[in-house]
Design an enzyme around this catalytic site. Structure first.
Site, mmCIF file in Angstrom:
data_model
loop_
_atom_site.group_PDB
_atom_site.id
_atom_site.type_symbol
_atom_site.label_atom_id
_atom_site.label_comp_id
_atom_site.label_asym_id
_atom_site.label_seq_id
_atom_site.Cartn_x
_atom_site.Cartn_y
_atom_site.Cartn_z
ATOM 1 N N THR A 63 2.175 -5.491 1.089
ATOM 2 C CA THR A 63 2.251 -4.115 1.588
ATOM 3 C C THR A 63 2.008 -4.102 3.088
ATOM 4 O OG1 THR A 63 1.523 -1.833 1.163
ATOM 5 C CG2 THR A 63 -0.179 -3.530 1.074
ATOM 6 N N ASN A 64 1.662 -2.965 3.665
ATOM 7 C CA ASN A 64 1.406 -2.853 5.108
ATOM 8 C C ASN A 64 0.313 -1.813 5.351
ATOM 9 O OD1 ASN A 64 2.700 -0.142 5.479
ATOM 10 N ND2 ASN A 64 4.450 -1.299 4.690
ATOM 11 N N HIS A 65 -0.002 -1.578 6.629
ATOM 12 C CA HIS A 65 -1.160 -0.743 6.987
ATOM 13 C C HIS A 65 -0.896 0.757 7.006
ATOM 14 C CE1 HIS A 65 -3.828 -3.996 7.852
ATOM 15 N NE2 HIS A 65 -3.027 -4.529 8.754
ATOM 16 N N SER A 66 0.262 1.211 6.558
ATOM 17 C CA SER A 66 0.535 2.648 6.616
ATOM 18 C C SER A 66 -0.489 3.448 5.806
ATOM 19 C CB SER A 66 1.937 2.930 6.074
ATOM 20 O OG SER A 66 2.128 4.322 5.962
#
Ligand code: CTP
Ligand code: CA
Length: 224
Positions: free
Chosen positions: A33-36
């Site tokens: 995933t990512n930091h959003s």
């Protein structure tokens, strides 16, 4: 903010917003995933709703609660997000792609938890569809807005995305900055459109970024 005070300049409009990260399974216990945080997309959905729009929010997993009066469609993966956005695309007047979509997903999610063994392992990944690019290809009445997350050459890279994806507006932000962007309640952005030079918005709340976004979109569509 107060519904009584909001101008109803989006009344009768359908606004479709994506927000948050996508999450791509590696095995039953692990993911990419990512930091959003989802805060920018949720602020956009909230402001549109307050200004009178009928809002659908397609969101990856976040810690946020959906704004009052917004139809939330929770999704996990990029493929699920694409399917839901395509379902609601035809009816939409404004489509705002604030989600941070994973560019790649594991080729296959392992059925069982992957056991550790050798020092090095490979994790084969495959490209996810570029959801926004594909929406751009079949654009009709929709006003299409994208975001660009860059860590270098902000305006150059953003300009390229604006044209490639056939966007009407692009919001560019520098995600290398620690003080704003991911997880923050504030942002500092440039608005890029095919017809005018980049407009800088000094650091402000994500709510105010959302307000400015709709001010610009409404001004643009009046000129059409
Ligand atoms: N986007 C999308 N589908 C993807 C990747 C991105 O719809 N698979 C959208 C994002 O929601 C955003 C815009 O495209 O509105 C730009 O995303 P960004 O990650 O900045 O750009 P990419 O086109 O993915 O290019 P790169 O990551 O290589 O810079
Ligand atoms: Ca990307």
């Amino acid at each position: 903010s107060d519904c009584q005070l909001a101008k109803q300049d989006l009344k009768g409009k359908k606004v479709l917003v994506s927000a948050g990260p996508t999450v791509e399974a590696i095995d039953p216990v692990r993911y990419l995933t990512n930091h959003s945080s989802g805060k920018m997309g949720y602020a956009i959905a909230e402001v549109a709703q307050e200004r009178g729009a009928q809002v659908t929010l397609v969101s990856g997993p976040t810690k946020l609660s959906p704004p009052q009066g917004v139809a939330l469609i929770p999704v996990t993966t990029a493929l699920q997000m694409q399917a839901e956005l395509e379902n609601h695309y035809e009816a939409a007047d404004y489509v705002i792609m604030a989600a941070a979509v994973a560019d790649y997903r594991p080729v296959r999610a392992a059925q069982q938890k992957i056991k550790k063994g050798t020092d090095k392992i490979n994790l084969p990944l495959v490209r996810n569809p570029d959801i926004l690019f594909e929406l751009g290809q079949k654009k009709r009445q929709q006003v299409l807005v994208g975001f660009a997350a860059e860590t270098q050459q902000l305006l150059v890279n953003a300009q390229e995305k604006l044209f490639k994806k056939k966007l009407d507006l692009l919001v560019a932000n520098d995600v290398a900055r620690q003080d704003i962007g991911f997880g923050s309640n504030e942002n500092e952005v440039y608005f890029l459109s095919p017809t005018s030079s980049p407009l800088h918005l000094a650091q402000t709340s994500k709510q105010q970024v959302a307000e400015k976004l709709f001010d610009l979109l409404l001004a643009m569509t009046k000129r059409k």
